[in-house]
Design a protein around this motif. Structure first.
Motif, short mmCIF file in Angstrom:
data_model
loop_
_atom_site.label_atom_id
_atom_site.label_comp_id
_atom_site.label_asym_id
_atom_site.label_seq_id
_atom_site.Cartn_x
_atom_site.Cartn_y
_atom_site.Cartn_z
N PRO A 72 0.80 -1.22 0.00
CA PRO A 72 0.00 0.00 0.00
C PRO A 72 0.84 1.27 0.00
CG PRO A 72 -0.97 -1.61 1.48
CD PRO A 72 0.36 -2.17 1.04
N THR A 73 1.97 1.27 0.69
CA THR A 73 2.84 2.45 0.68
C THR A 73 3.34 2.73 -0.74
OG1 THR A 73 3.55 2.12 2.96
CG2 THR A 73 5.01 3.42 1.54
N PHE A 74 3.82 1.69 -1.40
CA PHE A 74 4.32 1.83 -2.77
C PHE A 74 3.19 2.27 -3.70
CE2 PHE A 74 5.26 0.09 -6.98
CZ PHE A 74 6.56 0.52 -7.19
N TYR A 75 2.03 1.69 -3.53
CA TYR A 75 0.89 1.93 -4.41
C TYR A 75 0.37 3.37 -4.25
CZ TYR A 75 -3.26 0.40 -7.06
OH TYR A 75 -4.23 0.23 -8.00
N VAL A 76 0.13 3.76 -3.01
CA VAL A 76 -0.44 5.09 -2.76
C VAL A 76 0.56 6.18 -3.15
CG1 VAL A 76 -1.21 6.68 -0.96
CG2 VAL A 76 -2.05 4.32 -0.99
N LEU A 77 1.83 5.98 -2.82
CA LEU A 77 2.83 7.00 -3.18
C LEU A 77 2.96 7.12 -4.70
CD1 LEU A 77 4.66 8.84 -1.35
CD2 LEU A 77 3.40 7.06 -0.17
N GLY A 78 2.77 6.03 -5.42
CA GLY A 78 2.76 6.10 -6.88
C GLY A 78 1.62 6.97 -7.38
N GLN A 79 0.45 6.82 -6.77
CA GLN A 79 -0.68 7.64 -7.17
C GLN A 79 -0.48 9.10 -6.78
OE1 GLN A 79 -4.07 5.56 -5.44
NE2 GLN A 79 -4.40 4.45 -7.35
N VAL A 80 0.10 9.33 -5.61
CA VAL A 80 0.41 10.71 -5.19
C VAL A 80 1.35 11.37 -6.21
CG1 VAL A 80 1.64 12.08 -3.46
CG2 VAL A 80 0.00 10.33 -2.74
N LYS A 81 2.36 10.64 -6.63
CA LYS A 81 3.29 11.20 -7.62
C LYS A 81 2.57 11.56 -8.91
CE LYS A 81 6.30 7.82 -7.22
NZ LYS A 81 7.49 6.97 -7.51
N GLU A 82 1.66 10.70 -9.35
CA GLU A 82 0.93 11.01 -10.59
C GLU A 82 0.11 12.28 -10.45
OE1 GLU A 82 1.05 9.66 -13.59
OE2 GLU A 82 2.57 8.21 -12.99
N LEU A 83 -0.53 12.46 -9.29
CA LEU A 83 -1.30 13.69 -9.07
C LEU A 83 -0.39 14.92 -9.07
CD1 LEU A 83 -3.74 12.47 -6.26
CD2 LEU A 83 -4.36 13.09 -8.61
N LEU A 84 0.78 14.78 -8.49
CA LEU A 84 1.71 15.91 -8.46
C LEU A 84 2.29 16.18 -9.85
CD1 LEU A 84 3.52 15.29 -5.05
CD2 LEU A 84 1.72 16.96 -5.58
N PHE A 85 2.52 15.12 -10.64
CA PHE A 85 2.95 15.33 -12.03
C PHE A 85 1.91 16.17 -12.78
CE2 PHE A 85 5.12 10.89 -12.06
CZ PHE A 85 6.22 11.39 -11.38
N LYS A 86 0.65 15.81 -12.58
CA LYS A 86 -0.43 16.53 -13.26
C LYS A 86 -0.47 17.98 -12.80
CE LYS A 86 -5.44 16.50 -14.01
NZ LYS A 86 -6.73 15.79 -13.72
N LEU A 87 -0.34 18.20 -11.50
CA LEU A 87 -0.36 19.56 -10.97
C LEU A 87 0.81 20.37 -11.54
CD1 LEU A 87 -1.37 21.77 -9.07
CD2 LEU A 87 -0.10 20.65 -7.21
N LEU A 88 2.00 19.78 -11.54
CA LEU A 88 3.17 20.48 -12.04
C LEU A 88 3.05 20.80 -13.52
CD1 LEU A 88 5.95 18.53 -10.13
CD2 LEU A 88 5.48 20.98 -9.95
N TYR A 89 2.53 19.86 -14.29
CA TYR A 89 2.36 20.11 -15.72
C TYR A 89 1.44 21.32 -15.94
CZ TYR A 89 1.18 19.49 -20.62
OH TYR A 89 0.98 19.71 -21.97
N GLY A 90 0.33 21.35 -15.21
CA GLY A 90 -0.60 22.46 -15.35
C GLY A 90 0.02 23.79 -14.95
N GLU A 91 0.79 23.78 -13.87
CA GLU A 91 1.44 25.01 -13.42
C GLU A 91 2.45 25.50 -14.45
OE1 GLU A 91 0.22 26.65 -11.07
OE2 GLU A 91 0.46 25.79 -9.09
#
Length: 275
Positions: free
Chosen positions: A43-62
Motif C-alpha cells: 500500500p505504501t508503494f501503491y499510494v505513493l505512486g498515485q500521489v506522484k501522478e497527481l503531483l505530475f499533473k499539478l506540475l504540468y498544469g502550473e
C-alpha cells in the motif's frame, strides 16, 4: 467550518452527503487503491505512486500556465507561479523519503505483481519532462497504442517548452538569439548555444532588481529541484533493488544514473562558470 452561533463545527448534514466528500470526490479517490498482494508494504508503494501522478499533473498544469505568462510578457506572474511550482517539486521529491523506507525484502514481497508495469511508462511524467524541454520522441513510444494518451503526449512533445518561452522572451527584450535557437523543431531537444549563455550573462549583470534576473533564478529553482528529484530517485532505487534490472525492463540504476546527469535549462547552469 463553524456554525454562526457557536464555535463548534457543523456536524449534522442530514439529507445530503458531506460537502467535503463531494468537493474533493473523496469516496472516488479512496476507492482507487487496489494493491495486488497482501504484502504489508505494497500500500505504501501503491499510494505513493498515485500521489506522484497527481503531483505530475499539478506540475504540468502550473508549468503550462508559466509558459502562457511568459508568452504574455508577464514576468512577475510567471515568477510568482514558479515560486509555488518549486514548492510542489519539493513535495514530489519528498515522496522518495517515504519510499526509501521499504526494505529490499518488503519490496520483493510484491514486486512480481508489478509485471511489466513501471513508472517509466507514466505519460503524465513524460508530458512534464516535455514541458520542461527534455524532448525525446523515443520516450513517447510506450503510449502510442493508447489513443487519448498518445495524442496528449505527442501534443506536449510538439509544443514549446517553458524554456522555449523564456528564450523567446529574452529575444523580445533585445537579446540576439540566432535562428537555430528560436526557429528549431520544437519536438527536438534544445541544443545549448553560446548566444543563449551570453544573453543570460547580460541578465545576471543587470542584477537582482531586474525582473529577468528574478525569472532566471526562479527557473533555476525548478531545474535544481528536478535535479534533486532524479538524484533521490537513483539513491532510493539503488537502496531497494541494488543493481537489478528495473521494472519495465530498464537497466535500473544505470539508466537512472545517466538520467540524473541531465540538467533542465542548460545555459542557466553553464553561465555560472563565467560570472
Amino acid at each position: 467550518m463553524a456554525s454562526p452561533d457557536t464555535d463548534e463545527p457543523r456536524l449534522d448534514f442530514a439529507g445530503s452527503s458531506t460537502p467535503y466528500i463531494d468537493y474533493q470526490s473523496i469516496d472516488v479517490l479512496l476507492s482507487l487503491q487496489q494493491p495486488l498482494s497482501d504484502a504489508p508494504a505494497e500500500p505504501t508503494f501503491y499510494v505513493l505512486g498515485q500521489v506522484k501522478e497527481l503531483l505530475f499533473k499539478l506540475l504540468y498544469g502550473e508549468l503550462v500556465a508559466v509558459r502562457a505568462l511568459l508568452d504574455a510578457d508577464d514576468v512577475p506572474g510567471a515568477v510568482w507561479t514558479l515560486r509555488r511550482t518549486h514548492r510542489v517539486v519539493a513535495l514530489l521529491t519528498g515522496t522518495w523519503d517515504v519510499l526509501s523506507t521499504l526494505a529490499p525484502t518488503e519490496f520483493n514481497a510484491f514486486r512480481e505483481h508489478l509485471g511489466s508495469a513501471s513508472g517509466f511508462q507514466s505519460y503524465m511524467y513524460r508530458m512534464l519532462e516535455y514541458v520542461l524541454g527534455n524532448k525525446d520522441a523515443r520516450l513517447a513510444r510506450p503510449h502510442r497504442h493508447v489513443p487519448k494518451v498518445r495524442d496528449q503526449v505527442e501534443e506536449a512533445l510538439r509544443a514549446p517548452s517553458v524554456y522555449d518561452a523564456a528564450l523567446a522572451l529574452l529575444a523580445r527584450r533585445g537579446a540576439f538569439l540566432p535562428p537555430e535557437v528560436l526557429g528549431r523543431d520544437l519536438a527536438q531537444p534544445h541544443t545549448p548555444h553560446e548566444a543563449v549563455e551570453r544573453a543570460w550573462a547580460d541578465v545576471y549583470d543587470a542584477g537582482p532588481e531586474d525582473e529577468m534576473f528574478r525569472l532566471a533564478e526562479a527557473l533555476m529553482d525548478i531545474a535544481e529541484g528536478f535535479g534533486r528529484w532524479r538524484a533521490l530517485h537513483l539513491l532510493t532505487v539503488e537502496r531497494i533493488i541494488g543493481t537489478k534490472t528495473g521494472t519495465g525492463g530498464t537497466t535500473g540504476v544505470n539508466w537512472l544514473r545517466r538520467a540524473a546527469e541531465h540538467r533542465h535549462f542548460p545555459e542557466l547552469w553553464t553561465v555560472r562558470s563565467g560570472l
